[in-house]
Design a protein around this motif. Structure first.
Motif, PDB file in Angstrom:
ATOM      1  N   ARG A 166      39.135  51.880  34.205  1.00  0.00           N
ATOM      2  CA  ARG A 166      37.982  52.015  33.327  1.00  0.00           C
ATOM      3  C   ARG A 166      37.684  53.390  32.452  1.00  0.00           C
ATOM      4  NH1 ARG A 166      34.672  52.016  38.500  1.00  0.00           N
ATOM      5  NH2 ARG A 166      34.141  49.357  38.736  1.00  0.00           N
ATOM      6  N   ALA A 167      38.738  54.419  33.517  1.00  0.00           N
ATOM      7  CA  ALA A 167      39.228  56.127  32.774  1.00  0.00           C
ATOM      8  C   ALA A 167      39.825  55.265  31.638  1.00  0.00           C
ATOM      9  CB  ALA A 167      40.171  56.858  33.360  1.00  0.00           C
ATOM     10  N   ALA A 168      40.663  55.230  31.329  1.00  0.00           N
ATOM     11  CA  ALA A 168      41.589  54.497  30.303  1.00  0.00           C
ATOM     12  C   ALA A 168      40.620  54.097  29.342  1.00  0.00           C
ATOM     13  CB  ALA A 168      42.417  53.575  31.011  1.00  0.00           C
ATOM     14  N   THR A 169      40.569  52.888  29.947  1.00  0.00           N
ATOM     15  CA  THR A 169      39.662  52.118  28.202  1.00  0.00           C
ATOM     16  C   THR A 169      38.210  53.358  27.400  1.00  0.00           C
ATOM     17  OG1 THR A 169      37.862  51.222  30.048  1.00  0.00           O
ATOM     18  CG2 THR A 169      39.487  49.854  29.031  1.00  0.00           C
ATOM     19  N   ALA A 170      37.716  54.314  28.562  1.00  0.00           N
ATOM     20  CA  ALA A 170      36.859  55.255  27.841  1.00  0.00           C
ATOM     21  C   ALA A 170      37.287  56.392  27.095  1.00  0.00           C
ATOM     22  CB  ALA A 170      36.375  56.066  29.181  1.00  0.00           C
ATOM     23  N   ARG A 171      38.627  56.320  27.350  1.00  0.00           N
ATOM     24  CA  ARG A 171      39.255  57.196  26.379  1.00  0.00           C
ATOM     25  C   ARG A 171      40.089  56.822  25.334  1.00  0.00           C
ATOM     26  NH1 ARG A 171      42.377  57.344  31.042  1.00  0.00           N
ATOM     27  NH2 ARG A 171      44.675  56.918  30.905  1.00  0.00           N
ATOM     28  N   GLY A 172      40.156  55.439  24.815  1.00  0.00           N
ATOM     29  CA  GLY A 172      40.369  54.963  23.874  1.00  0.00           C
ATOM     30  C   GLY A 172      41.793  53.887  23.914  1.00  0.00           C
ATOM     31  N   VAL A 173      42.286  53.547  25.197  1.00  0.00           N
ATOM     32  CA  VAL A 173      42.875  52.900  25.496  1.00  0.00           C
ATOM     33  C   VAL A 173      43.157  51.715  25.364  1.00  0.00           C
ATOM     34  CG1 VAL A 173      45.312  52.302  27.422  1.00  0.00           C
ATOM     35  CG2 VAL A 173      44.311  54.666  27.304  1.00  0.00           C
ATOM     36  N   GLU A 174      43.671  50.365  25.517  1.00  0.00           N
ATOM     37  CA  GLU A 174      43.184  49.347  25.028  1.00  0.00           C
ATOM     38  C   GLU A 174      44.365  49.041  26.243  1.00  0.00           C
ATOM     39  OE1 GLU A 174      45.279  47.427  21.439  1.00  0.00           O
ATOM     40  OE2 GLU A 174      44.406  48.666  19.879  1.00  0.00           O
ATOM     41  N   VAL A 175      43.486  47.986  27.305  1.00  0.00           N
ATOM     42  CA  VAL A 175      43.606  47.528  28.183  1.00  0.00           C
ATOM     43  C   VAL A 175      43.805  45.533  28.150  1.00  0.00           C
ATOM     44  CG1 VAL A 175      44.003  47.411  30.816  1.00  0.00           C
ATOM     45  CG2 VAL A 175      43.233  49.817  29.772  1.00  0.00           C
ATOM     46  N   GLU A 176      44.631  45.265  28.860  1.00  0.00           N
ATOM     47  CA  GLU A 176      45.461  44.274  28.802  1.00  0.00           C
ATOM     48  C   GLU A 176      45.600  43.157  30.163  1.00  0.00           C
ATOM     49  OE1 GLU A 176      47.112  42.303  25.719  1.00  0.00           O
ATOM     50  OE2 GLU A 176      49.494  42.720  26.757  1.00  0.00           O
ATOM     51  N   LEU A 177      44.831  42.443  30.947  1.00  0.00           N
ATOM     52  CA  LEU A 177      45.077  41.507  31.553  1.00  0.00           C
ATOM     53  C   LEU A 177      45.267  40.034  31.914  1.00  0.00           C
ATOM     54  CD1 LEU A 177      45.321  41.660  35.367  1.00  0.00           C
ATOM     55  CD2 LEU A 177      42.933  41.242  35.212  1.00  0.00           C
ATOM     56  N   PHE A 178      47.026  39.928  32.171  1.00  0.00           N
ATOM     57  CA  PHE A 178      47.238  38.277  32.269  1.00  0.00           C
ATOM     58  C   PHE A 178      46.858  37.941  33.740  1.00  0.00           C
ATOM     59  CE2 PHE A 178      48.945  40.451  28.526  1.00  0.00           C
ATOM     60  CZ  PHE A 178      48.520  39.480  27.581  1.00  0.00           C
ATOM     61  N   VAL A 179      46.078  36.464  33.839  1.00  0.00           N
ATOM     62  CA  VAL A 179      45.885  36.223  35.534  1.00  0.00           C
ATOM     63  C   VAL A 179      46.238  34.271  35.215  1.00  0.00           C
ATOM     64  CG1 VAL A 179      44.608  38.107  36.181  1.00  0.00           C
ATOM     65  CG2 VAL A 179      43.235  36.789  35.046  1.00  0.00           C
ATOM     66  N   SER A 180      45.955  33.991  35.534  1.00  0.00           N
ATOM     67  CA  SER A 180      46.506  32.237  35.484  1.00  0.00           C
ATOM     68  C   SER A 180      44.724  31.617  35.505  1.00  0.00           C
ATOM     69  CB  SER A 180      47.041  31.962  36.979  1.00  0.00           C
ATOM     70  OG  SER A 180      48.008  31.746  37.128  1.00  0.00           O
ATOM     71  N   GLU A 181      44.444  31.158  34.913  1.00  0.00           N
ATOM     72  CA  GLU A 181      43.139  29.879  35.160  1.00  0.00           C
ATOM     73  C   GLU A 181      42.226  29.309  35.844  1.00  0.00           C
ATOM     74  OE1 GLU A 181      40.406  27.447  31.483  1.00  0.00           O
ATOM     75  OE2 GLU A 181      42.531  28.316  31.259  1.00  0.00           O
ATOM     76  N   ILE A 182      43.830  28.983  36.782  1.00  0.00           N
ATOM     77  CA  ILE A 182      43.499  28.206  37.958  1.00  0.00           C
ATOM     78  C   ILE A 182      44.625  29.060  38.632  1.00  0.00           C
ATOM     79  CG2 ILE A 182      43.058  25.556  37.132  1.00  0.00           C
ATOM     80  CD1 ILE A 182      46.835  24.812  37.388  1.00  0.00           C
ATOM     81  N   GLY A 183      43.941  28.883  40.051  1.00  0.00           N
ATOM     82  CA  GLY A 183      45.096  29.921  41.352  1.00  0.00           C
ATOM     83  C   GLY A 183      45.464  28.413  42.473  1.00  0.00           C
ATOM     84  N   ASP A 184      46.622  28.803  43.211  1.00  0.00           N
ATOM     85  CA  ASP A 184      47.306  28.805  43.987  1.00  0.00           C
ATOM     86  C   ASP A 184      46.720  28.557  45.560  1.00  0.00           C
ATOM     87  OD1 ASP A 184      47.729  30.930  43.810  1.00  0.00           O
ATOM     88  OD2 ASP A 184      50.315  30.067  44.086  1.00  0.00           O
ATOM     89  N   GLN A 185      45.516  30.395  45.229  1.00  0.00           N
ATOM     90  CA  GLN A 185      45.199  30.426  46.841  1.00  0.00           C
ATOM     91  C   GLN A 185      43.864  30.415  46.277  1.00  0.00           C
ATOM     92  OE1 GLN A 185      47.731  33.337  48.931  1.00  0.00           O
ATOM     93  NE2 GLN A 185      49.192  33.298  47.730  1.00  0.00           N
ATOM     94  N   ALA A 186      42.702  29.727  47.434  1.00  0.00           N
ATOM     95  CA  ALA A 186      41.402  29.353  46.993  1.00  0.00           C
ATOM     96  C   ALA A 186      40.561  30.928  46.931  1.00  0.00           C
ATOM     97  CB  ALA A 186      41.191  28.473  47.923  1.00  0.00           C
ATOM     98  N   VAL A 187      40.971  31.153  48.456  1.00  0.00           N
ATOM     99  CA  VAL A 187      40.549  32.023  48.609  1.00  0.00           C
ATOM    100  C   VAL A 187      40.733  33.624  48.054  1.00  0.00           C
ATOM    101  CG1 VAL A 187      39.960  34.101  50.313  1.00  0.00           C
ATOM    102  CG2 VAL A 187      39.668  32.056  50.903  1.00  0.00           C
ATOM    103  N   VAL A 188      41.814  33.845  47.030  1.00  0.00           N
ATOM    104  CA  VAL A 188      41.970  35.015  46.483  1.00  0.00           C
ATOM    105  C   VAL A 188      41.956  35.140  45.282  1.00  0.00           C
ATOM    106  CG1 VAL A 188      44.491  35.924  46.045  1.00  0.00           C
ATOM    107  CG2 VAL A 188      44.554  35.735  48.477  1.00  0.00           C
ATOM    108  N   TYR A 189      42.310  33.901  44.349  1.00  0.00           N
ATOM    109  CA  TYR A 189      41.382  33.031  43.184  1.00  0.00           C
ATOM    110  C   TYR A 189      40.217  33.738  42.886  1.00  0.00           C
ATOM    111  CZ  TYR A 189      39.518  30.251  39.487  1.00  0.00           C
ATOM    112  OH  TYR A 189      39.547  29.484  38.237  1.00  0.00           O
ATOM    113  N   HIS A 190      39.145  33.577  44.388  1.00  0.00           N
ATOM    114  CA  HIS A 190      37.946  33.685  43.839  1.00  0.00           C
ATOM    115  C   HIS A 190      37.614  35.442  44.495  1.00  0.00           C
ATOM    116  CE1 HIS A 190      35.981  29.057  43.291  1.00  0.00           C
ATOM    117  NE2 HIS A 190      36.850  28.798  43.903  1.00  0.00           N
ATOM    118  N   ALA A 191      38.506  35.894  44.567  1.00  0.00           N
ATOM    119  CA  ALA A 191      38.015  37.439  44.677  1.00  0.00           C
ATOM    120  C   ALA A 191      38.599  38.141  43.702  1.00  0.00           C
ATOM    121  CB  ALA A 191      38.562  37.580  46.341  1.00  0.00           C
TER     122      ALA A 191
END
Length: 211
Positions: A79-104
């Motif tokens: 949050r602090a990064a985006t607030a100061r103008g840093v571009e932040v990107e996150l890559f994750v999988s669209e589907i999960g192989d561990q249900a609980v972790v995926y939903h969390a």
């Protein structure tokens, strides 16, 4: 061989002669530091280093983590990064192989999107298992550690912090491939999530530390 694994398995620290034998001189200006973490190491090494690096970002942060369940300090740093103008990107999988972790993991998407983090989901049927992040064009971290409580507190992990523009540029080429094979999650799309999925995500978040 990882020196931390040797210590954990044997309880013996390698002597100076052994360390010198394992060192290899390489040309160039790339500096590397091995970052072991886990129950045998006090102070949550990887969490502290990860958070510290996030706060140094001036232009961009790119994170790839198959299991992204951020500790509170990670969320504050993003949050602090985006607030100061840093571009932040996150890559994750669209589907999960561990249900609980995926939903969390999904339970954090609204907070991340609201904060201005761009989320890219790697297209199925493939599961993205790479674990790395870069800060600007100068520092990269690669290794076994996810950004979740298990990696920060329970699992034996090892990461490498690399200072070097050439290495970051090479890792950016990998990230470019992720871009080509991912789709961006928008706030509009996320707002249309069914209520049952929201409830499941929230429940998984409450129990994720126990998984």
């Amino acid at each position: 061989m990882f020196l931390s694994d040797w210590y954990v398995e044997t309880g013996e620290a390698l002597g100076l002669d052994a360390l010198e034998a394992l060192s290899v001189d390489q040309p160039g200006e790339t500096d590397c530091q091995v970052l072991p973490s886990g129950p045998g190491f006090g102070g949550e090494n990887n969490l502290q280093v990860f958070v510290s690096l996030l706060y140094t970002a001036e232009h961009r942060i790119s994170i790839t983590s198959p299991y992204f369940i951020p500790e509170g300090a990670i969320m504050h740093a993003l949050r602090a990064a985006t607030a100061r103008g840093v571009e932040v990107e996150l890559f994750v999988s669209e589907i999960g192989d561990q249900a609980v972790v995926y939903h969390a993991q999904r339970s954090y998407y609204e907070e991340l999107l609201t904060a201005g983090v761009r989320i890219f989901m790697y297209k199925p049927p493939f599961i993205l298992h790479s674990k790395h992040f870069t800060i600007d064009d100068r520092v990269a971290v690669v290794g076994s550690s996810n950004m979740d409580q298990r990696s920060f507190n329970l699992n034996m992990e090892v990461s490498m912090v690399v200072h070097g523009r050439d290495f970051v540029r090479d890792l950016d080429a990998v990230t470019a491939f992720y871009h080509q094979n991912s789709r961006e999650l928008t706030r509009e799309e996320w707002s249309r999530q069914p209520l049952r999925w929201q409830l499941l995500d929230g429940l998984a978040r409450l129990t994720s530390a126990l998984q």
